[in-house]
Design a protein around this motif. Structure first.
Motif, PDB file in Angstrom:
ATOM      1  N   ILE A 144     -44.575 -24.353 -20.785  1.00  0.00           N
ATOM      2  CA  ILE A 144     -45.004 -24.012 -21.722  1.00  0.00           C
ATOM      3  C   ILE A 144     -43.819 -23.670 -22.600  1.00  0.00           C
ATOM      4  O   ILE A 144     -43.522 -24.095 -23.837  1.00  0.00           O
ATOM      5  CB  ILE A 144     -46.081 -22.981 -22.016  1.00  0.00           C
ATOM      6  N   GLU A 145     -43.132 -22.798 -22.197  1.00  0.00           N
ATOM      7  CA  GLU A 145     -41.703 -22.103 -22.779  1.00  0.00           C
ATOM      8  C   GLU A 145     -40.898 -23.231 -23.113  1.00  0.00           C
ATOM      9  O   GLU A 145     -40.187 -23.604 -24.166  1.00  0.00           O
ATOM     10  CB  GLU A 145     -41.232 -21.071 -22.034  1.00  0.00           C
ATOM     11  N   ASP A 146     -40.569 -24.223 -22.124  1.00  0.00           N
ATOM     12  CA  ASP A 146     -39.654 -25.486 -22.339  1.00  0.00           C
ATOM     13  C   ASP A 146     -40.167 -26.329 -23.128  1.00  0.00           C
ATOM     14  O   ASP A 146     -39.500 -26.721 -24.135  1.00  0.00           O
ATOM     15  CB  ASP A 146     -39.643 -26.095 -20.958  1.00  0.00           C
ATOM     16  N   LEU A 147     -41.505 -26.577 -23.330  1.00  0.00           N
ATOM     17  CA  LEU A 147     -41.899 -27.497 -24.346  1.00  0.00           C
ATOM     18  C   LEU A 147     -41.972 -26.915 -25.643  1.00  0.00           C
ATOM     19  O   LEU A 147     -41.856 -27.481 -26.722  1.00  0.00           O
ATOM     20  CB  LEU A 147     -43.390 -28.017 -24.080  1.00  0.00           C
ATOM     21  N   THR A 148     -42.247 -25.638 -25.940  1.00  0.00           N
ATOM     22  CA  THR A 148     -42.303 -25.003 -27.209  1.00  0.00           C
ATOM     23  C   THR A 148     -40.757 -24.719 -27.821  1.00  0.00           C
ATOM     24  O   THR A 148     -40.632 -24.549 -28.867  1.00  0.00           O
ATOM     25  CB  THR A 148     -42.999 -23.628 -27.292  1.00  0.00           C
ATOM     26  N   LYS A 149     -39.967 -24.683 -26.629  1.00  0.00           N
ATOM     27  CA  LYS A 149     -38.563 -24.068 -27.325  1.00  0.00           C
ATOM     28  C   LYS A 149     -37.324 -25.069 -26.897  1.00  0.00           C
ATOM     29  O   LYS A 149     -36.353 -25.096 -27.474  1.00  0.00           O
ATOM     30  CB  LYS A 149     -38.167 -22.572 -26.737  1.00  0.00           C
ATOM     31  N   LYS A 150     -37.427 -25.883 -25.693  1.00  0.00           N
ATOM     32  CA  LYS A 150     -36.226 -26.380 -25.110  1.00  0.00           C
ATOM     33  C   LYS A 150     -36.166 -27.856 -25.057  1.00  0.00           C
ATOM     34  O   LYS A 150     -35.412 -28.275 -24.595  1.00  0.00           O
ATOM     35  CB  LYS A 150     -36.092 -25.891 -23.951  1.00  0.00           C
ATOM     36  N   VAL A 151     -37.127 -28.494 -25.731  1.00  0.00           N
ATOM     37  CA  VAL A 151     -37.167 -29.936 -25.727  1.00  0.00           C
ATOM     38  C   VAL A 151     -37.431 -30.314 -27.245  1.00  0.00           C
ATOM     39  O   VAL A 151     -37.657 -29.520 -28.030  1.00  0.00           O
ATOM     40  CB  VAL A 151     -38.137 -30.693 -25.132  1.00  0.00           C
ATOM     41  N   THR A 152     -36.809 -31.568 -27.633  1.00  0.00           N
ATOM     42  CA  THR A 152     -36.949 -32.175 -28.918  1.00  0.00           C
ATOM     43  C   THR A 152     -37.848 -33.344 -28.965  1.00  0.00           C
ATOM     44  O   THR A 152     -37.693 -34.263 -28.062  1.00  0.00           O
ATOM     45  CB  THR A 152     -35.331 -32.526 -29.211  1.00  0.00           C
ATOM     46  N   PRO A 153     -38.859 -33.443 -29.822  1.00  0.00           N
ATOM     47  CA  PRO A 153     -39.236 -32.351 -30.593  1.00  0.00           C
ATOM     48  C   PRO A 153     -39.788 -31.218 -30.054  1.00  0.00           C
ATOM     49  O   PRO A 153     -40.383 -31.445 -28.730  1.00  0.00           O
ATOM     50  CB  PRO A 153     -40.160 -33.067 -31.857  1.00  0.00           C
ATOM     51  N   HIS A 154     -40.077 -29.995 -30.790  1.00  0.00           N
ATOM     52  CA  HIS A 154     -40.652 -28.864 -30.295  1.00  0.00           C
ATOM     53  C   HIS A 154     -42.147 -29.251 -30.060  1.00  0.00           C
ATOM     54  O   HIS A 154     -42.617 -30.073 -30.972  1.00  0.00           O
ATOM     55  CB  HIS A 154     -40.749 -27.747 -31.046  1.00  0.00           C
ATOM     56  N   HIS A 155     -42.779 -28.668 -29.089  1.00  0.00           N
ATOM     57  CA  HIS A 155     -44.384 -28.742 -29.009  1.00  0.00           C
ATOM     58  C   HIS A 155     -45.158 -27.650 -29.533  1.00  0.00           C
ATOM     59  O   HIS A 155     -44.509 -26.478 -29.308  1.00  0.00           O
ATOM     60  CB  HIS A 155     -44.841 -29.071 -27.602  1.00  0.00           C
ATOM     61  N   VAL A 156     -46.036 -28.066 -30.298  1.00  0.00           N
ATOM     62  CA  VAL A 156     -46.959 -27.019 -30.688  1.00  0.00           C
ATOM     63  C   VAL A 156     -47.996 -27.008 -29.674  1.00  0.00           C
ATOM     64  O   VAL A 156     -48.866 -28.005 -29.618  1.00  0.00           O
ATOM     65  CB  VAL A 156     -47.854 -27.011 -32.023  1.00  0.00           C
ATOM     66  N   VAL A 157     -48.144 -26.023 -28.791  1.00  0.00           N
ATOM     67  CA  VAL A 157     -49.208 -25.994 -27.583  1.00  0.00           C
ATOM     68  C   VAL A 157     -50.340 -25.295 -27.725  1.00  0.00           C
ATOM     69  O   VAL A 157     -50.411 -24.204 -28.137  1.00  0.00           O
ATOM     70  CB  VAL A 157     -48.351 -25.534 -26.288  1.00  0.00           C
ATOM     71  N   THR A 158     -51.426 -25.918 -27.268  1.00  0.00           N
ATOM     72  CA  THR A 158     -52.966 -25.405 -27.056  1.00  0.00           C
ATOM     73  C   THR A 158     -53.650 -25.472 -25.720  1.00  0.00           C
ATOM     74  O   THR A 158     -53.254 -26.411 -25.200  1.00  0.00           O
ATOM     75  CB  THR A 158     -53.973 -25.949 -28.245  1.00  0.00           C
ATOM     76  N   ILE A 159     -53.938 -24.267 -25.131  1.00  0.00           N
ATOM     77  CA  ILE A 159     -54.600 -24.525 -23.973  1.00  0.00           C
ATOM     78  C   ILE A 159     -56.146 -24.084 -24.028  1.00  0.00           C
ATOM     79  O   ILE A 159     -56.592 -23.402 -24.675  1.00  0.00           O
ATOM     80  CB  ILE A 159     -54.085 -23.368 -22.924  1.00  0.00           C
ATOM     81  N   ILE A 160     -56.878 -25.626 -23.620  1.00  0.00           N
ATOM     82  CA  ILE A 160     -58.272 -25.059 -23.746  1.00  0.00           C
ATOM     83  C   ILE A 160     -58.698 -25.073 -22.044  1.00  0.00           C
ATOM     84  O   ILE A 160     -58.213 -25.878 -21.283  1.00  0.00           O
ATOM     85  CB  ILE A 160     -59.045 -26.634 -24.207  1.00  0.00           C
ATOM     86  N   SER A 161     -59.473 -24.241 -21.787  1.00  0.00           N
ATOM     87  CA  SER A 161     -59.796 -23.838 -20.324  1.00  0.00           C
ATOM     88  C   SER A 161     -61.207 -23.616 -20.096  1.00  0.00           C
ATOM     89  O   SER A 161     -62.013 -23.314 -21.097  1.00  0.00           O
ATOM     90  CB  SER A 161     -59.070 -22.557 -19.937  1.00  0.00           C
ATOM     91  N   PHE A 162     -61.662 -24.191 -19.228  1.00  0.00           N
ATOM     92  CA  PHE A 162     -62.960 -24.176 -18.660  1.00  0.00           C
ATOM     93  C   PHE A 162     -63.148 -22.895 -17.482  1.00  0.00           C
ATOM     94  O   PHE A 162     -64.239 -22.899 -17.088  1.00  0.00           O
ATOM     95  CB  PHE A 162     -63.719 -25.541 -17.977  1.00  0.00           C
ATOM     96  N   ASN A 163     -62.185 -22.283 -17.059  1.00  0.00           N
ATOM     97  CA  ASN A 163     -62.172 -21.306 -16.246  1.00  0.00           C
ATOM     98  C   ASN A 163     -62.684 -19.696 -16.780  1.00  0.00           C
ATOM     99  O   ASN A 163     -62.181 -19.509 -17.856  1.00  0.00           O
ATOM    100  CB  ASN A 163     -60.615 -21.227 -15.551  1.00  0.00           C
ATOM    101  N   TYR A 164     -63.150 -19.006 -15.979  1.00  0.00           N
ATOM    102  CA  TYR A 164     -63.830 -17.723 -16.353  1.00  0.00           C
ATOM    103  C   TYR A 164     -62.595 -16.867 -15.935  1.00  0.00           C
ATOM    104  O   TYR A 164     -62.425 -15.744 -16.330  1.00  0.00           O
ATOM    105  CB  TYR A 164     -65.057 -17.205 -15.726  1.00  0.00           C
ATOM    106  N   ASP A 165     -62.027 -17.298 -14.971  1.00  0.00           N
ATOM    107  CA  ASP A 165     -61.038 -16.201 -14.040  1.00  0.00           C
ATOM    108  C   ASP A 165     -59.751 -15.937 -14.955  1.00  0.00           C
ATOM    109  O   ASP A 165     -59.329 -16.455 -15.944  1.00  0.00           O
ATOM    110  CB  ASP A 165     -60.452 -16.646 -12.746  1.00  0.00           C
ATOM    111  N   LEU A 166     -59.170 -14.786 -14.589  1.00  0.00           N
ATOM    112  CA  LEU A 166     -58.024 -14.338 -15.336  1.00  0.00           C
ATOM    113  C   LEU A 166     -56.583 -14.381 -15.025  1.00  0.00           C
ATOM    114  O   LEU A 166     -55.762 -13.905 -15.200  1.00  0.00           O
ATOM    115  CB  LEU A 166     -58.132 -12.745 -15.242  1.00  0.00           C
TER     116      LEU A 166
END
Ligand SMILES: [Zn+2]
Length: 365
Positions: A144-166
């Protein structure tokens, strides 16, 4: 600078499996083992009440094809039994209590059993104080850090999760030495633009309703530590705080987790923002990466979320699915329209392979 690209990760139970969480179909066996080992964290009565319901369902099972090995089917059947007004008949409940009392108690017990089982199965005993508890999610946080900061173009990331765990929630904050934490928000209310949306569609073990504040409180998960009599240091369970950080009210130990059924109850109102936000993010997505989510029969909701969320979206570039189970490929193909189909790729691999496979497709700065 190029415009950022919109990327959505969809994570299912398979993503948390490598952190110890049981898959939905293995869940009841894991919970049953804990009960036999006496590791119920003082909730024996709750475990017994849940397994009484499972036993009652088994008797009806001979006449139906309900998947009673699957915790989500069991949860869904429980909700349906209330709507169909047949809970007492199936459960052979104590007639001195009202049907609604027994039903509510069983729902509360099921939530507790799910929470205690996940806490136990994702617990890590370590004597050497590691920085990183959950390697797969640590690697995912690097991605996530690489995609949002270190690649071109940058990615705006969203995570959708079906999991309850932490485990993911924990790994984003506790990333180890020399790494910055990745701050996220659950979007239960309006969204703060700066933070990574972590949209947990079925709720979370650290979401509690505070009766005093009349709000959902989402304490930051922290690791419980233990020192044994030889002075050895252990990191054990990931837990949420039991007290509301705002009003200091003691929170109930029943987290907000909802089964993936189609019917409505009060909890759905509480998390409706999470769902509408997910639909909005899917409608904007250029890249959708699905990891460890097998499109279970119980989750027909996802088909609607995807179908309605992506209506009118033509900017799709990738819909990639990572899952070691090859039968999942056909399930996804059947819900994708012809447009997405051209961008569809299936990788029969585990989470550990997915992160590197994704990153090599984007150009480093
Ligand atoms: Zn409060």
């Amino acid at each position: 600078m190029a415009n950022p690209t919109q990327t959505v990760f969809i994570l299912g139970a398979g993503a948390s499996k490598e952190c110890g969480a049981p898959l939905m179909g293995e869940f009841l066996d894991a919970a049953h083992d804990l009960m036999l080992l006496g590791q119920t964290n003082g909730a024996d009565e709750d475990f017994q009440r849940v397994f009484k319901w499972v036993a009652a369902l088994k008797q009806t099972h001979s006449m139906s094809n309900l998947d009673i090995q699957n915790i989500e089917s069991v949860f869904s059947a429980l909700e349906m039994s209330k709507i169909l007004n047949c809970f007492s008949r199936i459960n052979a409940s104590d007639k001195s209590n009202s049907e609604i009392d027994e039903y509510e108690k069983t729902v509360a017990s099921l939530r507790k059993v799910i929470a205690i089982t996940l806490e136990n199965k994702t617990a890590i005993k370590s004597t050497n104080q590691p920085n990183i508890l959950y390697l797969r999610y640590a690697e995912f946080s690097d991605l996530i850090e690489d995609l949002t900061k270190k690649v071109t173009p940058h990615h705006v990331v969203t995570i959708i999760s079906f999991n309850y765990d932490l485990t993911l929630d924990y790994a984003l904050i506790h990333r180890g030495k020399d790494k910055n934490k990745i701050s996220y928000e659950y979007c239960l209310e309006e969204k703060n633009k700066e933070l990574l949306p972590l949209l947990k569609l079925h709720g979370s073990l650290n979401w509690f309703h505070c009766e005093k504040c009349k709000k959902i409180i989402t304490p930051i998960p922290r690791a419980e530590t233990e020192i044994d009599k030889n002075g050895t240091y252990y990191i054990t369970k990931i837990k949420a705080h039991a007290v509301c950080p705002k009003c200091r009210n003691t929170l109930s130990n029943e987290p907000i987790i909802v089964p993936p059924t189609w019917n409505k109850n009060s909890h759905y109102d509480k998390i409706s923002h999470v769902w509408s936000h997910s639909a909005e993010k899917l409608s904007m997505a250029e890249n959708i990466f699905v990891i460890g989510f097998s499109l279970p029969e119980t989750d027909s909701f996802f088909k609607y979320l995807y179908g309605l969320g992506t209506v009118g979206s033509s900017h799709f570039k990738r819909f990639w699915v990572f899952n070691p189970d090859e039968t999942v490929k056909q399930k996804f193909q059947s819900i994708l329209g012809p447009l997405a189909d051209k961008r569809f790729r299936f990788f029969p691999t585990r989470f550990s392979k997915a992160t590197s496979e994704i990153l090599i497709n984007f150009k480093r700065n």
